[in-house]
Design a protein around this motif. Structure first.
Motif, PDB file in Angstrom:
ATOM      1  N   GLY A 123       6.401 -59.807  92.727  1.00  0.00           N
ATOM      2  CA  GLY A 123       5.655 -60.612  92.062  1.00  0.00           C
ATOM      3  C   GLY A 123       4.498 -61.238  93.048  1.00  0.00           C
ATOM      4  N   PHE A 124       5.125 -61.750  94.176  1.00  0.00           N
ATOM      5  CA  PHE A 124       4.261 -62.714  95.045  1.00  0.00           C
ATOM      6  C   PHE A 124       3.280 -61.536  95.622  1.00  0.00           C
ATOM      7  CE2 PHE A 124       7.204 -66.080  94.947  1.00  0.00           C
ATOM      8  CZ  PHE A 124       6.540 -67.077  94.728  1.00  0.00           C
ATOM      9  N   VAL A 125       3.783 -60.335  96.171  1.00  0.00           N
ATOM     10  CA  VAL A 125       3.010 -59.388  96.875  1.00  0.00           C
ATOM     11  C   VAL A 125       1.929 -58.591  95.822  1.00  0.00           C
ATOM     12  CG1 VAL A 125       2.931 -56.953  97.837  1.00  0.00           C
ATOM     13  CG2 VAL A 125       5.029 -58.701  98.223  1.00  0.00           C
ATOM     14  N   GLN A 155      -7.515 -57.680  93.012  1.00  0.00           N
ATOM     15  CA  GLN A 155      -8.104 -56.830  92.100  1.00  0.00           C
ATOM     16  C   GLN A 155      -7.469 -56.968  90.402  1.00  0.00           C
ATOM     17  OE1 GLN A 155      -7.700 -55.878  95.064  1.00  0.00           O
ATOM     18  NE2 GLN A 155     -10.042 -55.389  95.632  1.00  0.00           N
ATOM     19  N   ILE A 156      -6.016 -57.244  90.914  1.00  0.00           N
ATOM     20  CA  ILE A 156      -5.154 -57.448  89.516  1.00  0.00           C
ATOM     21  C   ILE A 156      -5.459 -58.751  88.869  1.00  0.00           C
ATOM     22  CG2 ILE A 156      -2.817 -57.367  88.818  1.00  0.00           C
ATOM     23  CD1 ILE A 156      -1.861 -55.766  91.325  1.00  0.00           C
ATOM     24  N   THR A 157      -5.738 -58.762  87.735  1.00  0.00           N
ATOM     25  CA  THR A 157      -5.897 -60.125  86.903  1.00  0.00           C
ATOM     26  C   THR A 157      -4.600 -60.500  86.496  1.00  0.00           C
ATOM     27  OG1 THR A 157      -6.232 -58.765  84.825  1.00  0.00           O
ATOM     28  CG2 THR A 157      -8.378 -59.189  86.177  1.00  0.00           C
ATOM     29  N   LEU A 158      -4.937 -61.688  85.837  1.00  0.00           N
ATOM     30  CA  LEU A 158      -3.516 -62.482  85.364  1.00  0.00           C
ATOM     31  C   LEU A 158      -3.062 -61.228  83.918  1.00  0.00           C
ATOM     32  CD1 LEU A 158      -4.453 -66.153  85.097  1.00  0.00           C
ATOM     33  CD2 LEU A 158      -3.000 -64.916  86.853  1.00  0.00           C
ATOM     34  N   ILE A 159      -4.071 -60.859  83.362  1.00  0.00           N
ATOM     35  CA  ILE A 159      -3.407 -60.033  82.213  1.00  0.00           C
ATOM     36  C   ILE A 159      -2.594 -59.004  82.910  1.00  0.00           C
ATOM     37  CG2 ILE A 159      -4.237 -58.446  80.335  1.00  0.00           C
ATOM     38  CD1 ILE A 159      -6.414 -60.371  79.933  1.00  0.00           C
ATOM     39  N   GLY A 160      -3.156 -58.220  83.866  1.00  0.00           N
ATOM     40  CA  GLY A 160      -2.445 -56.994  84.704  1.00  0.00           C
ATOM     41  C   GLY A 160      -1.224 -57.557  85.314  1.00  0.00           C
ATOM     42  N   LEU A 161      -1.149 -58.719  85.767  1.00  0.00           N
ATOM     43  CA  LEU A 161       0.202 -59.222  86.250  1.00  0.00           C
ATOM     44  C   LEU A 161       1.202 -59.192  85.127  1.00  0.00           C
ATOM     45  CD1 LEU A 161      -0.774 -61.656  89.008  1.00  0.00           C
ATOM     46  CD2 LEU A 161       0.047 -59.542  89.403  1.00  0.00           C
ATOM     47  N   GLY A 162       0.710 -59.895  84.135  1.00  0.00           N
ATOM     48  CA  GLY A 162       1.461 -60.020  82.964  1.00  0.00           C
ATOM     49  C   GLY A 162       2.212 -58.707  82.279  1.00  0.00           C
ATOM     50  N   ILE A 200       2.452 -55.943  84.032  1.00  0.00           N
ATOM     51  CA  ILE A 200       3.459 -55.563  85.157  1.00  0.00           C
ATOM     52  C   ILE A 200       4.936 -56.187  84.740  1.00  0.00           C
ATOM     53  CG2 ILE A 200       3.930 -55.585  87.540  1.00  0.00           C
ATOM     54  CD1 ILE A 200       1.117 -55.084  88.028  1.00  0.00           C
ATOM     55  N   GLY A 201       4.689 -57.531  84.719  1.00  0.00           N
ATOM     56  CA  GLY A 201       5.992 -58.194  84.444  1.00  0.00           C
ATOM     57  C   GLY A 201       6.739 -58.028  83.261  1.00  0.00           C
ATOM     58  N   LEU A 202       6.014 -57.891  82.218  1.00  0.00           N
ATOM     59  CA  LEU A 202       6.338 -57.157  80.994  1.00  0.00           C
ATOM     60  C   LEU A 202       7.398 -55.732  81.242  1.00  0.00           C
ATOM     61  CD1 LEU A 202       7.120 -57.521  78.033  1.00  0.00           C
ATOM     62  CD2 LEU A 202       4.857 -56.528  77.467  1.00  0.00           C
ATOM     63  N   ALA A 203       6.678 -54.888  81.947  1.00  0.00           N
ATOM     64  CA  ALA A 203       7.195 -53.696  81.943  1.00  0.00           C
ATOM     65  C   ALA A 203       8.332 -53.614  82.846  1.00  0.00           C
ATOM     66  CB  ALA A 203       5.898 -52.572  82.862  1.00  0.00           C
ATOM     67  N   LEU A 204       8.370 -54.564  84.079  1.00  0.00           N
ATOM     68  CA  LEU A 204       9.625 -54.679  84.762  1.00  0.00           C
ATOM     69  C   LEU A 204      10.543 -55.103  84.005  1.00  0.00           C
ATOM     70  CD1 LEU A 204       8.083 -55.903  88.333  1.00  0.00           C
ATOM     71  CD2 LEU A 204       9.018 -53.540  87.963  1.00  0.00           C
ATOM     72  N   GLY A 205      10.486 -56.252  83.305  1.00  0.00           N
ATOM     73  CA  GLY A 205      11.479 -56.599  82.298  1.00  0.00           C
ATOM     74  C   GLY A 205      12.098 -55.738  81.558  1.00  0.00           C
ATOM     75  N   LEU A 206      11.338 -54.748  80.830  1.00  0.00           N
ATOM     76  CA  LEU A 206      11.731 -53.881  79.903  1.00  0.00           C
ATOM     77  C   LEU A 206      12.470 -52.783  80.642  1.00  0.00           C
ATOM     78  CD1 LEU A 206       8.700 -53.281  77.663  1.00  0.00           C
ATOM     79  CD2 LEU A 206      10.796 -54.569  76.995  1.00  0.00           C
ATOM     80  N   ILE A 207      12.207 -52.506  81.742  1.00  0.00           N
ATOM     81  CA  ILE A 207      12.664 -51.333  82.644  1.00  0.00           C
ATOM     82  C   ILE A 207      14.123 -51.943  83.042  1.00  0.00           C
ATOM     83  CG2 ILE A 207      12.918 -50.138  84.852  1.00  0.00           C
ATOM     84  CD1 ILE A 207       9.790 -50.139  84.604  1.00  0.00           C
ATOM     85  N   TYR A 208      14.345 -53.335  83.546  1.00  0.00           N
ATOM     86  CA  TYR A 208      15.529 -53.965  83.852  1.00  0.00           C
ATOM     87  C   TYR A 208      16.455 -54.085  82.778  1.00  0.00           C
ATOM     88  CZ  TYR A 208      18.716 -57.520  85.442  1.00  0.00           C
ATOM     89  OH  TYR A 208      19.927 -58.145  85.881  1.00  0.00           O
ATOM     90  N   MET A 209      15.818 -54.532  81.463  1.00  0.00           N
ATOM     91  CA  MET A 209      16.845 -54.441  80.471  1.00  0.00           C
ATOM     92  C   MET A 209      17.423 -53.063  79.989  1.00  0.00           C
ATOM     93  SD  MET A 209      17.069 -57.504  79.828  1.00  0.00           S
ATOM     94  CE  MET A 209      18.111 -57.550  78.297  1.00  0.00           C
TER      95      MET A 209
END
Length: 271
Positions: free
Chosen positions: A218-220, A226-233, A235-244
């Motif tokens: 996330g820090f990287v 170029q990545i907005t807050l919506i884009g980071l969100g 990505i975070g949601l996708a990583l969470g779903l993949i992890y679950m």
């Protein structure tokens, strides 16, 4: 501030005080309270910015046993009102008004802690009154005492907020302008550190060997402009779903394996 602003601020502060005990609609959370105060005072954008930064600090506040956390309700509402007064008084430096409000939120949270302890002390005889009413099956009286206790918690925030509303906006602006440059810059640095310390407290509570890779990633990603807050969100949601999904697959097959049931944990253990 006009009468409508003051009434709306009183309502928001009252709800924030009640939610400090009820925890149902989260009106006491800085992001909600500061946003609502900003909305009713005409400074919605600044209220969201203030609430977002204070929310990072409040994430690390939690009641542990008999230890009561600093009061987020009073810190949120009072700091948002002070910010609104500074902006209404003609302060052109919005960042300065926000940083000063963030710095003031810390002692305000301690003052709110004293007020909530005072309110809970007054609630002790109310509990005994409810016990007496229960012995006679007077349910109406129990309900009245219960709502009185909740209202008392709301007033402990609404009354200080109401008092702040009658401070002249020019007085707040003049106080900010009278501050020396070194104090203003120090408050800006301190306001930034408040959010950092709050986030560090959250990391300290949540950090495990399974979640550290996500923090590092996330820090990287956040360093890429170029990545907005919506884009980071996203990505975070996708990583969470993949992890679950991976964790569910690992748990479903854990009966036939000797793994821990956590795919990332097993990979890290191998190293």
């Amino acid at each position: 501030m006009n009468a409508i602003n003051i009434i709306l601020i009183f309502v928001v502060a009252f709800l924030a005080g009640c939610e400090g005990i009820l925890d149902q609609f989260q009106f006491h959370q800085p992001l909600v309270a500061c946003t609502l105060i900003g909305l009713v005072t005409g400074h919605l954008k600044e209220g969201i910015i203030l609430g977002g930064q204070l929310q990072l600090y409040a994430l690390g506040w939690s009641n542990v046993g008999a230890a009561i956390a600093p009061d987020a309700a009073l810190a949120s509402t009072a700091s948002a009102i002070i910010m609104a007064l500074a902006l209404n008084g003609g302060t052109s430096n919005i960042d300065e008004a926000i940083s000063t409000s963030i710095t003031l939120a810390i002692p305000l949270s301690v003052a709110g802690l004293f007020l909530t302890m005072l309110a809970r002390t007054f609630a002790i005889p109310m509990v005994h009154g409810m016990d007496s009413a229960a012995e006679t099956a007077d349910f109406k009286k129990i309900e009245r005492i219960h709502w009185s206790g909740v209202a008392m918690q709301g007033l402990r925030i609404a009354i200080p907020a109401l008092i702040l509303c009658f401070i002249p906006a020019s007085a707040v602006t003049n106080a900010l302008n009278a501050m020396p440059a070194w104090l203003k810059e120090g408050m800006q640095v301190g306001g930034g550190m408040v959010a950092a310390v709050g986030y560090a407290m959250v990391l300290n509570m949540m950090s495990t060997k399974e979640t550290w890779p996500f923090f590092a990633l996330g820090f990287v990603l956040a360093a890429i402009p170029q990545i907005t807050l919506i884009g980071l969100g996203v990505i975070g949601l996708a990583l969470g779903l993949i992890y679950m999904k991976l964790k569910g697959l690992a748990q479903s097959s854990s009966s036939s394996s000797h793994g821990s049931g956590d795919p990332l944990g097993d990979v890290i253990n191998d190293y």
